[in-house]
Design a protein around this motif. Structure first.
Motif, PDB file in Angstrom:
ATOM      1  N   VAL A 200     129.535  68.001  58.260  1.00 39.09           N
ATOM      2  CA  VAL A 200     128.280  68.381  56.606  1.00 39.09           C
ATOM      3  C   VAL A 200     130.195  67.565  55.688  1.00 39.09           C
ATOM      4  N   SER A 201     129.327  66.926  54.444  1.00 41.20           N
ATOM      5  CA  SER A 201     130.900  66.961  53.991  1.00 41.20           C
ATOM      6  C   SER A 201     129.845  67.231  51.956  1.00 41.20           C
ATOM      7  N   GLY A 202     130.647  67.067  51.413  1.00 36.46           N
ATOM      8  CA  GLY A 202     130.350  68.027  50.078  1.00 36.46           C
ATOM      9  C   GLY A 202     131.601  67.987  49.436  1.00 36.46           C
ATOM     10  N   VAL A 203     131.212  68.848  48.079  1.00 33.26           N
ATOM     11  CA  VAL A 203     132.458  69.478  46.985  1.00 33.26           C
ATOM     12  C   VAL A 203     131.455  70.477  46.782  1.00 33.26           C
ATOM     13  N   ALA A 204     132.673  71.407  45.555  1.00 34.41           N
ATOM     14  CA  ALA A 204     131.546  72.662  45.279  1.00 34.41           C
ATOM     15  C   ALA A 204     132.748  73.414  44.780  1.00 34.41           C
ATOM     16  N   SER A 205     132.066  73.654  43.749  1.00 34.95           N
ATOM     17  CA  SER A 205     132.996  74.775  41.826  1.00 34.95           C
ATOM     18  C   SER A 205     132.456  76.011  42.429  1.00 34.95           C
ATOM     19  N   GLN A 206     132.858  77.074  41.828  1.00 30.28           N
ATOM     20  CA  GLN A 206     132.257  78.138  41.851  1.00 30.28           C
ATOM     21  C   GLN A 206     130.863  78.517  41.397  1.00 30.28           C
ATOM     22  N   THR A 207     129.685  77.224  41.160  1.00 30.39           N
ATOM     23  CA  THR A 207     128.365  77.838  40.465  1.00 30.39           C
ATOM     24  C   THR A 207     127.888  76.904  40.969  1.00 30.39           C
ATOM     25  N   ALA A 208     127.815  75.480  41.135  1.00 35.83           N
ATOM     26  CA  ALA A 208     127.895  74.351  41.322  1.00 35.83           C
ATOM     27  C   ALA A 208     128.285  73.400  43.312  1.00 35.83           C
ATOM     28  N   MET A 209     126.995  72.731  43.732  1.00 34.15           N
ATOM     29  CA  MET A 209     127.368  72.466  44.789  1.00 34.15           C
ATOM     30  C   MET A 209     126.669  70.494  45.066  1.00 34.15           C
ATOM     31  N   ASP A 210     127.597  70.543  46.034  1.00 30.21           N
ATOM     32  CA  ASP A 210     126.967  68.396  46.404  1.00 30.21           C
ATOM     33  C   ASP A 210     127.192  68.301  47.808  1.00 30.21           C
ATOM     34  N   LEU A 211     126.557  67.884  48.069  1.00 22.83           N
ATOM     35  CA  LEU A 211     126.454  68.865  49.898  1.00 22.83           C
ATOM     36  C   LEU A 211     125.422  67.362  50.239  1.00 22.83           C
ATOM     37  N   ALA A 212     126.182  66.755  51.393  1.00 18.56           N
ATOM     38  CA  ALA A 212     125.283  65.747  52.443  1.00 18.56           C
ATOM     39  C   ALA A 212     125.645  65.989  53.902  1.00 18.56           C
ATOM     40  N   MET A 213     124.743  65.504  54.783  1.00 13.10           N
ATOM     41  CA  MET A 213     124.558  65.500  55.835  1.00 13.10           C
ATOM     42  C   MET A 213     124.031  64.938  56.925  1.00 13.10           C
ATOM     43  N   SER A 214     124.428  65.155  58.143  1.00 11.42           N
ATOM     44  CA  SER A 214     123.757  64.570  58.442  1.00 11.42           C
ATOM     45  C   SER A 214     123.377  64.146  60.035  1.00 11.42           C
ATOM     46  N   MET A 215     122.345  64.238  61.094  1.00 11.68           N
ATOM     47  CA  MET A 215     122.497  64.342  62.038  1.00 11.68           C
ATOM     48  C   MET A 215     121.552  63.477  62.753  1.00 11.68           C
ATOM     49  N   ASP A 216     122.488  63.363  64.074  1.00  9.29           N
ATOM     50  CA  ASP A 216     121.885  62.868  65.429  1.00  9.29           C
ATOM     51  C   ASP A 216     121.277  63.574  66.164  1.00  9.29           C
ATOM     52  N   LEU A 217     119.899  62.875  66.124  1.00 10.15           N
ATOM     53  CA  LEU A 217     118.481  63.493  66.142  1.00 10.15           C
ATOM     54  C   LEU A 217     117.953  63.080  68.101  1.00 10.15           C
ATOM     55  N   SER A 218     118.420  61.587  68.313  1.00  5.47           N
ATOM     56  CA  SER A 218     117.563  60.828  68.867  1.00  5.47           C
ATOM     57  C   SER A 218     117.522  61.237  70.520  1.00  5.47           C
ATOM     58  N   ALA A 219     118.755  62.446  71.284  1.00  7.77           N
ATOM     59  CA  ALA A 219     118.333  62.685  72.346  1.00  7.77           C
ATOM     60  C   ALA A 219     116.450  62.831  72.588  1.00  7.77           C
ATOM     61  N   LEU A 220     115.600  63.334  71.578  1.00 11.65           N
ATOM     62  CA  LEU A 220     114.653  64.171  71.220  1.00 11.65           C
ATOM     63  C   LEU A 220     113.991  62.621  71.818  1.00 11.65           C
ATOM     64  N   ALA A 221     114.098  61.887  71.448  1.00 10.69           N
ATOM     65  CA  ALA A 221     113.365  60.613  71.526  1.00 10.69           C
ATOM     66  C   ALA A 221     113.081  60.271  72.851  1.00 10.69           C
ATOM     67  N   GLN A 222     113.598  59.535  73.774  1.00 13.00           N
ATOM     68  CA  GLN A 222     113.030  59.326  74.966  1.00 13.00           C
ATOM     69  C   GLN A 222     112.164  60.276  75.535  1.00 13.00           C
ATOM     70  N   MET A 243     111.240  55.484  67.771  1.00 16.49           N
ATOM     71  CA  MET A 243     111.913  57.044  66.466  1.00 16.49           C
ATOM     72  C   MET A 243     113.206  57.087  67.517  1.00 16.49           C
ATOM     73  N   GLU A 244     113.632  56.821  68.535  1.00 15.14           N
ATOM     74  CA  GLU A 244     115.291  56.738  68.671  1.00 15.14           C
ATOM     75  C   GLU A 244     116.121  56.230  67.692  1.00 15.14           C
ATOM     76  N   ASP A 245     115.749  55.065  66.577  1.00 15.23           N
ATOM     77  CA  ASP A 245     116.232  54.848  66.027  1.00 15.23           C
ATOM     78  C   ASP A 245     116.381  55.260  64.448  1.00 15.23           C
ATOM     79  N   ILE A 246     115.062  55.826  64.399  1.00 11.21           N
ATOM     80  CA  ILE A 246     114.724  56.282  63.470  1.00 11.21           C
ATOM     81  C   ILE A 246     115.918  58.111  63.463  1.00 11.21           C
ATOM     82  N   LEU A 247     115.749  58.995  64.644  1.00 13.06           N
ATOM     83  CA  LEU A 247     116.677  60.050  64.948  1.00 13.06           C
ATOM     84  C   LEU A 247     117.740  60.714  64.630  1.00 13.06           C
ATOM     85  N   LYS A 248     118.380  58.700  64.932  1.00  8.88           N
ATOM     86  CA  LYS A 248     120.157  58.603  64.959  1.00  8.88           C
ATOM     87  C   LYS A 248     120.618  59.596  64.029  1.00  8.88           C
ATOM     88  N   ASP A 249     120.073  59.025  62.896  1.00  7.13           N
ATOM     89  CA  ASP A 249     120.153  59.144  61.562  1.00  7.13           C
ATOM     90  C   ASP A 249     119.567  60.316  60.402  1.00  7.13           C
TER      91      ASP A 249
END
Length: 457
Positions: A200-222, A243-249
């Motif tokens: 998780v990464s991003g920038v926040a102020s008292q009234t705003a937020m810009d957040l990005a999250m990346s997840m590796d879910l590839s273990a589910l595919a096989q 599906m593994e390639d898609i779920l990796k990111d």
């Protein structure tokens, strides 16, 4: 079947149950026709019932205000309701309401007037309840008047300890950079154990937020079988690799501005499955937050626990289940964080609770550590359980770091899950992006949900 879509659905359902076991059904004893829900419970009417006149909802004066803890009186053509230091006075046939609070008196103008029917006085509920500081709404589908009364929900609770902790936080002078990671481990018994990681990464102020999250879910595919994937055995390996390639990111992005009341989020992976519906990787879903009334709260220099609880009850009120959930949540917070719940040892304050809240068995331990009038950190251990599903949280937060561990067990599927999350907070000169990116396709989440509900009907 190893790890099928039905099991994924069961897991998702368990998560929803565990994290939002807070929307009970409407209380029994509804009045035929128009019902009235006060702080999550239905008001009982014995010899006079609510009715609509001149496109306004009128309620029997005595039944509603006595349910709100007010003392009511009727003399000649004058009706009064007194609660604490507030007195509301109405005249039959008059659209003026006099509100006396302590030594201050003001007059509110209504667009309809009280009247008498069958020896019962009827008043326009919105004007009357709002004079007592309530939030009043209407659930059209349930034909129910909704009233949330902050004073009634919070009662005599005081929050000096929590307010001192809030005031003792080191106030960020500018924007804050957020940087964190998490790991989710799922034990499905005979179906195996699966680990998922993310950042998780991003920038926040008292009234705003810009957040990005990346997840590796590839273990589910096989672990997906041909049946899960809806293909033949001969096709399964190729589809699993796809599906593994898609779920990796599996990424997610959110931009939020409380002052503007806007929230946008983007889930690029949906484009792989919803392309026929016009969804692309640059589709952003919008959510209107303006009805929540958060602008004044975020602009305040000093926020109190009372402000936070009151703000939860503010905004558009048009759903009975949501009103019940809000009432239950405010009651729970008032119970867990009031001064009477804490004991003190030096600069450490500890509150322990064991009981039931919002239909769940609950055990909590909250610890506030101060350095004089400065907050060092606050931690909370919480276990909630209902219908066999149990969720445990262990959270510690300071001005520079947040650590959280969550565990969940769900007996129907035999699933156990653990999530570890850690995030650091530091000053940055970068400001959060709050608008839609260039070329983004905007889709209203509210419209999408309304369309889905209409399709279901």
């Amino acid at each position: 079947m190893k790890f099928g879509w039905k099991r994924l659905l069961a897991v998702g359902t368990a998560l929803v149950l565990s994290l939002s076991l807070s929307a009970p059904a409407l209380a029994a004893g509804e009045t035929a026709g128009i019902a009235v829900q006060l702080d999550g419970s239905n008001v009982t009417f014995i010899d006079a019932v609510p009715e609509v006149k001149d496109q306004r909802t009128f309620l029997p004066f005595r039944a509603v205000f006595e349910a709100m803890g007010a003392t009511v009186d009727w003399h000649d053509t004058t009706v009064t309701a007194v609660r604490g230091d507030t007195t509301i006075t109405m005249q039959l046939g008059s659209t003026a309401v006099t509100v006396q609070e302590g030594t201050s008196t003001r007059t509110v103008s209504m667009d309809v007037a009280p009247y008498v029917k069958n020896n019962r006085t009827y008043v326009p509920i919105r004007f009357a309840a709002e004079a007592f500081g309530c939030n009043v709404g209407w659930d059209q589908a349930a034909q129910t008047v909704l009233i949330l009364d902050p004073e009634g929900l919070i009662g005599d609770a005081t929050f000096e300890i929590m307010n001192a902790a809030i005031a003792g936080q080191e106030k960020p002078q500018g924007n804050q950079a957020l940087d964190g990671d998490f790991r989710i481990s799922m034990n499905m018994g005979a179906d195996g154990t699966y680990d998922m990681t993310g950042e998780v990464s991003g920038v926040a102020s008292q009234t705003a937020m810009d957040l990005a999250m990346s997840m590796d879910l590839s273990a589910l595919a096989q672990e997906m079988t041909a049946e899960d994937l809806g293909v033949t055995e001969a096709q399964a390996d190729a589809v699993r690799d796809y599906m593994e390639d898609i779920l990796k990111d599996a990424s997610f992005a959110m931009r939020m501005d409380l002052d503007q009341g806007s929230c946008y989020f983007n889930v690029p992976i949906l484009a792989e499955f919803l392309a026929e519906q016009g969804v692309t990787e640059n589709t952003w879903y919008s959510l209107d937050l303006s009805g929540l009334g958060l602008t004044g709260l975020t602009a305040a220099q000093t926020v109190t626990m009372e402000d936070l609880l009151d703000q939860m009850l503010t905004g558009t009120l048009d759903n009975a289940a949501v009103a019940q959930s809000l009432a239950s949540t405010v009651r729970m917070y008032a119970c867990l964080f009031q001064d009477a719940a804490f004991t003190r040892s030096g600069d450490t304050y500890t509150a322990v609770y064991e009981g039931a809240q919002m239909g769940m068995a609950m055990e909590t331990k909250t610890v506030i550590r101060m350095d004089g009038d400065k907050l060092r950190d606050i931690s909370m251990d919480m276990t909630m359980s209902a219908a066999g599903t149990a969720v445990t949280y262990d959270i510690t937060a300071s001005t520079t770091k947040v650590d959280m561990t969550m565990t969940m067990s769900e007996p129907t599927t035999g699933m156990e899950m653990k999530m570890d999350f850690a995030m650091s907070v530091s000053a940055t000169t970068k400001a959060p992006e709050t608008g839609l990116p260039a070329g983004a396709q905007e889709v209203s989440l509210e419209a999408l949900m309304a369309q889905a509900m209409s399709a279901d009907l």
